[in-house]
Write an enzyme that holds these catalytic residues in place. Structure first.
Site, short mmCIF file in Angstrom:
data_model
loop_
_atom_site.label_atom_id
_atom_site.label_comp_id
_atom_site.label_asym_id
_atom_site.label_seq_id
_atom_site.Cartn_x
_atom_site.Cartn_y
_atom_site.Cartn_z
N ASP A 60 0.87 -1.19 0.00
CA ASP A 60 0.00 0.00 0.00
C ASP A 60 0.91 1.24 0.00
OD1 ASP A 60 -1.73 2.02 0.46
OD2 ASP A 60 -2.61 1.24 2.31
N THR A 93 -3.33 5.89 -3.92
CA THR A 93 -2.19 6.56 -3.27
C THR A 93 -0.89 6.27 -4.02
OG1 THR A 93 -2.14 4.67 -1.78
CG2 THR A 93 -3.15 6.66 -0.95
N THR A 94 -0.75 5.06 -4.58
CA THR A 94 0.47 4.71 -5.33
C THR A 94 0.47 5.45 -6.66
OG1 THR A 94 0.28 2.53 -4.32
CG2 THR A 94 1.91 2.77 -6.03
#
Length: 549
Positions: A60, A93-94
């Site tokens: 994550d 988010t990545t």
């Protein structure tokens, strides 16, 4: 306190103009490279060691960047991006880090050709407006009530994660939880999953045993062994005050001259506790929860009245219970009324799982708050599954607010890239090149997906561009095999809100870093006598965040 004064010292190390911009772009690319391998279903895991010796295993992006320590201010700003994205939409988010890093990398050649950063920023902003329009054009509406469509959507967010092998179960848990806490009052839609959907991780058992409870679960037991541990349709009172003898507010001293005085003091204490218990007993509850303590004497009186008591409940848990059973939290026992009693719970029971006792308030009529019970072999695995589950719940929540979907698997990014490249030909002047750079930067997402599963990026991307040039906007990358595939057949869709937020955050942060033309460090490196000053490393000068007062 005197305000800190910053004095410009000629010895202080500075990075000015081009040097500062190159340093920022290098730092941003370095951060993007850290999480690049964490994109897609074939992503790699990162093992993070914290200073206390703990280990985190995750792919994550947000969790990784939270643990990483960096000195460069531009790198810190990049790490802040994933946090912003996580708080805003909870997914992507990545992608946002990879995209922002690539945007800056694409701007570098134009800076070297002496194109002014403001011109580049202006072109980026134009491209951003056009990109959002393109996403809205290729998005399709979604029926929130259609369970199968919703499950397919949530699978898209979990498919790239560690929990993908239990994706059916996780998607169902996420959807059930979001539907439980969904509240629509007077047209005001509220889904507060952070506050009202709590995840309880209990190591042991199998992952398949995980479930969403239609109520609340606490890691607590009753205070007295004679109290009931199973009550059907209990009447529940929630308190925010102690059931103990109230001593003097300030320094109170009592002088006792003989035994009768001492007995009278004890008697007063007993009378006061009895009065408190009588106030509770008057509304005939079966169950009392309090955030403070319960004295032995109060336990005795409540136990005699056949009332079970649970003490030292967290504030957040008490709020969740109040929503689930329809009770009101009372701060003073004098204010306790019949309408404050919660009657919405079907069953109160205490069960032993492993070595610990857990309180369950289940079969609630209209819960509006829930607990997700996760079981699994170890704490590390449970922590990672919880992170994945949070992403899935955020995706479900976004779709409730904005029920529109964009194709996943890099299809949206390629669609934007092809359309922007077309549009760039119509732009006159120097802005055409930075505008086209955004189109090229967009390809980084599908390219990374192909690289992470061992495909041939040049061949597959050429094939994908050809598909999009003929108007097939739903074609993207199969993250497992690295081939071109139609997303409407494959069933990978992402919320429109996540895509728009990702591109907005990435481009705006790239513009922000391009505006920086001077990095002034508050700390000068001590020059060793006779030796020349060490050249600043690629990380750039460290910033001292707290000036001396």
């Amino acid at each position: 306190m005197q305000a800190p004064v910053i004095v410009m010292n000629t010895n202080v190390e500075r990075e000015v103009g081009r040097k500062a911009q190159v340093s920022n772009i290098t730092a941003a690319k370095t951060v993007a490279d850290v999480v690049r391998t964490c994109l897609g279903p074939r992503s790699m895991l990162k093992m993070l060691l914290d200073p206390m010796g703990g280990v985190v295993l995750t792919n994550d992006g947000n969790a990784i960047l939270r643990e990483v320590e960096v000195a460069h201010p531009a790198a810190k700003s990049m790490i802040e991006l994933s946090r912003t994205q996580d708080e805003e939409v909870g997914d992507g988010t990545t992608s946002v880090i990879i995209l922002a890093g690539e945007m800056l990398a694409q701007a570098l050649p134009y800076l070297e050709q002496n194109i002014h950063p403001i011109v580049i920023i202006s072109a980026f902003k134009k491209a951003l407006d056009d990109a959002i329009g393109i996403i809205n054009d290729i998005s399709k509406p979604l029926d929130v009530e259609n369970q199968d469509e919703m499950l397919n959507l949530v699978k898209g967010s979990i498919g790239t994660k560690f929990a993908s092998r239990w994706s059916d179960l996780m998607c169902k848990l996420a959807l059930d939880a979001v539907k439980t806490v969904f509240k629509d009052d007077d047209g005001k839609r509220e889904i507060d999953i952070k506050r009202y959907a709590r995840v309880e991780k209990v190591p042991g058992g199998e992952i398949e045993d995980s479930k969403v409870l239609d109520g609340v679960m606490l890691n607590k037991d009753v205070t007295h062994p004679n109290m009931r541990r199973r009550i059907e349709n209990p009447r529940i009172v929630l308190l925010d005050c102690p059931l103990e003898y109230k001593k003097g507010e300030s320094q109170t001293a009592a002088e006792i001259m003989d035994e009768n005085h001492w007995n009278r003091l004890l008697q007063i204490e007993e009378e006061q506790v009895k009065e408190m218990c009588d106030a509770i007993i008057s509304v005939k509850p079966d169950l009392v929860f309090t955030e403070k303590g319960v004295s032995d004497l109060a336990q005795h009186f409540l136990s005699k009245a056949n009332i079970s008591a649970i003490r030292r409940v967290r504030k957040t848990d008490n709020n969740r219970i109040a929503r689930a059973v329809g009770a009101t939290i009372v701060n003073r026992l004098d204010d306790l009324k019949e309408e404050d009693v919660g009657t919405g719970c079907g069953l109160f029971s205490i069960e032993k799982i492993g070595d610990e006792y857990f309180t369950f308030l289940t079969k609630c009529k209209n819960p509006k708050a829930c607990t997700i019970l996760l079981r699994g072999p170890s704490k590390d695995i449970l922590n990672e599954i919880e992170r994945n589950l949070q992403d899935a719940m955020n995706v479900s929540r976004n779709v409730f607010f904005n029920p529109s979907l964009a194709p996943g698997g890099g299809a949206t990014e390629i669609a934007i890239s092809v359309k922007l490249a077309e549009n760039s030909k119509k732009i006159v002047g120097i802005e055409q090149w930075p505008y086209k750079a955004v189109a090229e930067a967009m390809e980084v997402i599908p390219r990374t997906l192909i690289q992470n599963c061992g495909g041939n990026p040049i061949k597959v991307l050429t094939e994908l561009r050809a598909k999009h040039a003929t108007g097939n906007h739903t074609w993207g990358i199969d993250g497992e095999a690295g081939t071109v595939i139609d997303m409407s057949d494959y069933g990978i869709w992402e919320p429109n809100a996540v895509k728009v937020q990702t591109i907005k955050t990435a481009i705006e942060s790239a513009c922000l870093l391009l505006r920086v033309d001077d990095i002034v460090s508050g700390v000068s490196k001590k020059k060793s006598e006779g030796a020349s000053a060490p050249a600043p490393d690629a990380e750039g000068p460290e910033l001292d965040e707290k000036p001396e007062q």
